[in-house]
Write an enzyme that holds these catalytic residues in place. Structure first.
Site, PDB file in Angstrom:
ATOM      1  CD  GLU A  94      -2.594  -0.737   2.797  1.00  0.00           C
ATOM      2  OE1 GLU A  94      -3.191  -1.705   3.255  1.00  0.00           O
ATOM      3  OE2 GLU A  94      -2.567   0.373   3.362  1.00  0.00           O
ATOM      4  CB  CYS A 107       2.378   7.730   3.274  1.00  0.00           C
ATOM      5  SG  CYS A 107       2.669   6.505   4.561  1.00  0.00           S
ATOM      6  CB  CYS A 114       5.650  -4.899   9.825  1.00  0.00           C
ATOM      7  SG  CYS A 114       6.685  -4.014  11.017  1.00  0.00           S
ATOM      8  CB  CYS A 118       3.021  -1.852  16.838  1.00  0.00           C
ATOM      9  SG  CYS A 118       4.731  -1.287  16.778  1.00  0.00           S
ATOM     10  CB  CYS A 121       0.301  -1.646  13.694  1.00  0.00           C
ATOM     11  SG  CYS A 121       0.803  -1.421  11.986  1.00  0.00           S
ATOM     12  CB  SER A 193       7.979   6.930  10.757  1.00  0.00           C
ATOM     13  OG  SER A 193       7.353   6.646  11.980  1.00  0.00           O
ATOM     14  CB  SER A 216       6.354   4.895  16.406  1.00  0.00           C
ATOM     15  OG  SER A 216       6.224   5.232  15.051  1.00  0.00           O
ATOM     16  CG  LEU A 217       7.397   8.205  22.919  1.00  0.00           C
ATOM     17  CD1 LEU A 217       8.609   7.355  23.264  1.00  0.00           C
ATOM     18  CD2 LEU A 217       7.673   9.671  23.278  1.00  0.00           C
ATOM     19  CB  CYS A 335      -0.548   1.100   8.665  1.00  0.00           C
ATOM     20  SG  CYS A 335       0.090   2.693   8.995  1.00  0.00           S
TER      21      CYS A 335
HETATM   22  N1  SAH Z   1       7.495   1.003  11.465  1.00  0.00           N
HETATM   23  C1  SAH Z   1       7.558   2.427  11.413  1.00  0.00           C
HETATM   24  C2  SAH Z   1       6.792   3.058  10.267  1.00  0.00           C
HETATM   25  C3  SAH Z   1       5.457   2.487   9.905  1.00  0.00           C
HETATM   26  S1  SAH Z   1       4.111   2.734  11.007  1.00  0.00           S
HETATM   27  C4  SAH Z   1       7.129   3.016  12.745  1.00  0.00           C
HETATM   28  O1  SAH Z   1       6.769   2.261  13.628  1.00  0.00           O
HETATM   29  O2  SAH Z   1       7.199   4.235  12.915  1.00  0.00           O
HETATM   30  C5  SAH Z   1       3.689   4.439  10.813  1.00  0.00           C
HETATM   31  C6  SAH Z   1       3.027   5.059  12.021  1.00  0.00           C
HETATM   32  O3  SAH Z   1       1.657   4.683  12.130  1.00  0.00           O
HETATM   33  C7  SAH Z   1       3.691   4.672  13.325  1.00  0.00           C
HETATM   34  O4  SAH Z   1       3.783   5.789  14.176  1.00  0.00           O
HETATM   35  C8  SAH Z   1       2.700   3.660  13.857  1.00  0.00           C
HETATM   36  O5  SAH Z   1       2.866   3.460  15.225  1.00  0.00           O
HETATM   37  C9  SAH Z   1       1.390   4.285  13.460  1.00  0.00           C
HETATM   38  N2  SAH Z   1       0.220   3.397  13.440  1.00  0.00           N
HETATM   39  C10 SAH Z   1       0.137   2.123  13.018  1.00  0.00           C
HETATM   40  N3  SAH Z   1      -1.110   1.650  13.164  1.00  0.00           N
HETATM   41  C11 SAH Z   1      -1.839   2.653  13.685  1.00  0.00           C
HETATM   42  C12 SAH Z   1      -3.205   2.789  14.074  1.00  0.00           C
HETATM   43  N4  SAH Z   1      -4.058   1.769  13.944  1.00  0.00           N
HETATM   44  N5  SAH Z   1      -3.598   3.992  14.562  1.00  0.00           N
HETATM   45  C13 SAH Z   1      -2.732   5.019  14.677  1.00  0.00           C
HETATM   46  N6  SAH Z   1      -1.440   4.958  14.329  1.00  0.00           N
HETATM   47  C14 SAH Z   1      -0.999   3.786  13.850  1.00  0.00           C
END
Ligand code: SAH
Length: 345
Positions: A94, A107, A114, A118, A121, A193, A216-217, A335
C-alpha cells in the site's frame, strides 16, 4: 539460471560500472538512468535512443521494476488516495497520497508486512514477508506522480514495514530520491519513521543527512510502551529517547514524536505530564494521532475533549504539538488495512 539484475536500484556510479560489465560505453549509463528515473518508463523498449542490441541485452540480463496499480481508493472528503500496488512476485503493498496546501505528500511502504508486532497496527498481523528493494520503494512515488500528473514534493516512510529493519535498501532509496538526476526531492522533505531500533537510529544520525526522523513513541513510560510495542523489550524507552537526542546533535534536525492516543491506555493527564518530563529540553515536535481502530483489536479513540486536554497539557510545558488531521477517513485509513482486505482478511 542467473538472477536478473535490478538496475533501477542502482545509483549512477554503479550503473556506469554495470554498463561496462555488459561491454557498453559508460556514457550509456546516464541515458539509461534518465529513462529509469526522469522519464520513468516501464519497459526497455521505450528507451528509444538505445540500440536494438543494447535493449536486447538489457532484457536478457535485467529486470525493470515497475509496480502495477492494482486498486485505488479516493477519499471524497479530502482527496486522499490509497493505492494498492502489485509486485513482480505477486505480493501487494500500500501507498498513500495526501494533498496539502503546501504540496503533494506520498507515504510509502518499506516492507511487505512487518515483524515489529505493535499491538494497534494492522500491517504486522501476518508478520514480515520481505523487505522492499530500493526500486520498489521509489517506484511507489513514480507511479503515483504519473497517476495524478503532478509533482510529488514530500515523502514519508510511514507505510507498512519498519524502515530500520531494511536499512541498506532505505539508504539506497534515499540516494535515488534525492539525486539531481531523478526526482531531486530535498532531504528536508523526507521523513523516516521508526518504532525505535536504536543502533540503526544512531547509524543514521552518523550519516548526517538532513532528513526528519520520526519516532513512534506512543507511551511515556517503559511499562506502558511494552504493552503496546514489543520492540520495547529490546530497546528501553530512555535508550530510544537518548538515540533521538543523538540524532539531533549529529544532524541539527528536530525530531518528531508520534503518539497514537488510545482511550484508557495512554491518554490520561498523568500520561501527558510524564511525556513532558521524558522529552524535556529536547528540540522536538509531538504529533498526536487518535488511534485508528482496527477490527482485530479493541482499541478505541479518546473523545475530542481528552485529545484537546492532552494537547493543552503538553503545550503548557512549552512543547510543540499538533493533532494530526485524519486523512481519508472514508477509505481504509489505517496502515495495512487495504492490503489485508485484498488478501481476504
Ligand atoms: N514502522 C515504522 C513506520 C510504519 S508505522 C514506525 O513504527 O514508525 C507508521 C506510524 O503509524 C507509526 O507511528 C505507527 O505506530 C502508526 N500506526 C500504526 N497503526 C496505527 C493505528 N491503527 N492507529 C494510529 N497509528 C498507527
Amino acid at each position: 539460471m542467473k538472477e536478473k539484475t535490478d538496475i533501477k536500484s542502482m545509483n549512477l556510479a554503479e550503473l556506469k560500472i554495470y554498463m561496462e560489465e555488459l561491454g557498453e560505453k559508460s556514457f550509456r549509463a546516464r541515458q539509461v538512468y534518465q529513462w529509469l528515473h526522469e522519464k520513468q518508463v516501464s519497459s526497455f523498449e521505450e528507451m528509444t535512443n538505445l540500440s536494438k542490441a543494447l535493449i536486447e541485452k538489457l532484457n536478457q540480463n535485467c529486470v525493470l521494476v515497475s509496480l502495477k496499480k492494482e486498486a485505488v481508493q479516493i477519499s471524497k472528503i479530502d482527496g486522499t488516495r490509497k493505492y494498492l500496488f502489485l509486485l513482480a512476485d505477486g505480493n501487494v503493498i500500500e501507498s498513500v497520497l495526501m494533498k496539502y496546501k503546501h504540496g503533494n505528500s506520498v507515504c510509502i511502504s518499506s516492507q511487505v508486512g512487518c515483524r515489529m508486532g505493535c499491538r494497534f497496527c494492522a500491517s504486522t498481523l501476518d508478520g514480515l514477508v520481505r523487505g522492499l528493494t530500493p526500486s520498489e520503494m521509489i517506484d511507489q512515488i513514480y507511479q503515483i506522480g504519473k497517476d495524478i500528473g503532478e509533482r510529488i514534493s514530500n515523502v514519508v516512510v510511514m507505510g507498512t514495514g519498519e524502515p530500520m529493519d531494511n536499512f541498506d535498501n532505505l539508504l539506497k532509496f534515499i540516494e535515488l530520491l534525492t539525486d539531481e538526476n531523478g526526482l531531486h526531492i530535498s532531504q528536508r522533505n523526507l521523513t523516516v519513521s521508526t518504532c525505535g531500533i536504536v543502533p540503526k537510529m544512531r547509524e543514521l544520525a552518523e550519516r548526517k543527512l538532513q532528513i526528519t526522523l520520526a519516532l513512534s513513541l506512543h507511551a511515556s513510560t517503559q511499562e506502558k510502551r511494552l504493552e503496546l510495542m514489543p520492540v520495547a523489550n529490546k530497546y528501553e524507552i530512555h535508550e530510544v529517547i537518548e538515540a533521538c537526542r543523538y540524532y539531533f546533535e549529529q544532524t541539527g534536525r528536530r525530531v518528531s514524536f508520534e503518539y497514537s492516543l488510545v482511550a484508557g491506555v495512554n491518554d490520561t493527564e498523568a500520561d501527558a505530564e510524564q511525556l513532558a518530563k521524558l522529552i524535556r529540553g529536547m528540540n522536538c515536535h509531538v504529533n498526536l494521532i487518535p488511534v485508528n481502530p482496527i477490527k482485530e483489536r479493541s482499541y478505541v479513540q479518546p473523545d475530542r475533549g481528552a485529545v484537546w486536554s492532552f494537547q493543552e497539557r503538553l503545550e503548557k510545558k512549552g512543547i510543540n504539538v499538533t493533532v494530526r488531521r485524519e486523512m481519508g477517513r472514508d477509505i481504509d485509513g489505517a496502515c495495512g488495512q487495504l492490503r489485508r482486505k485484498y488478501a481476504g482478511n
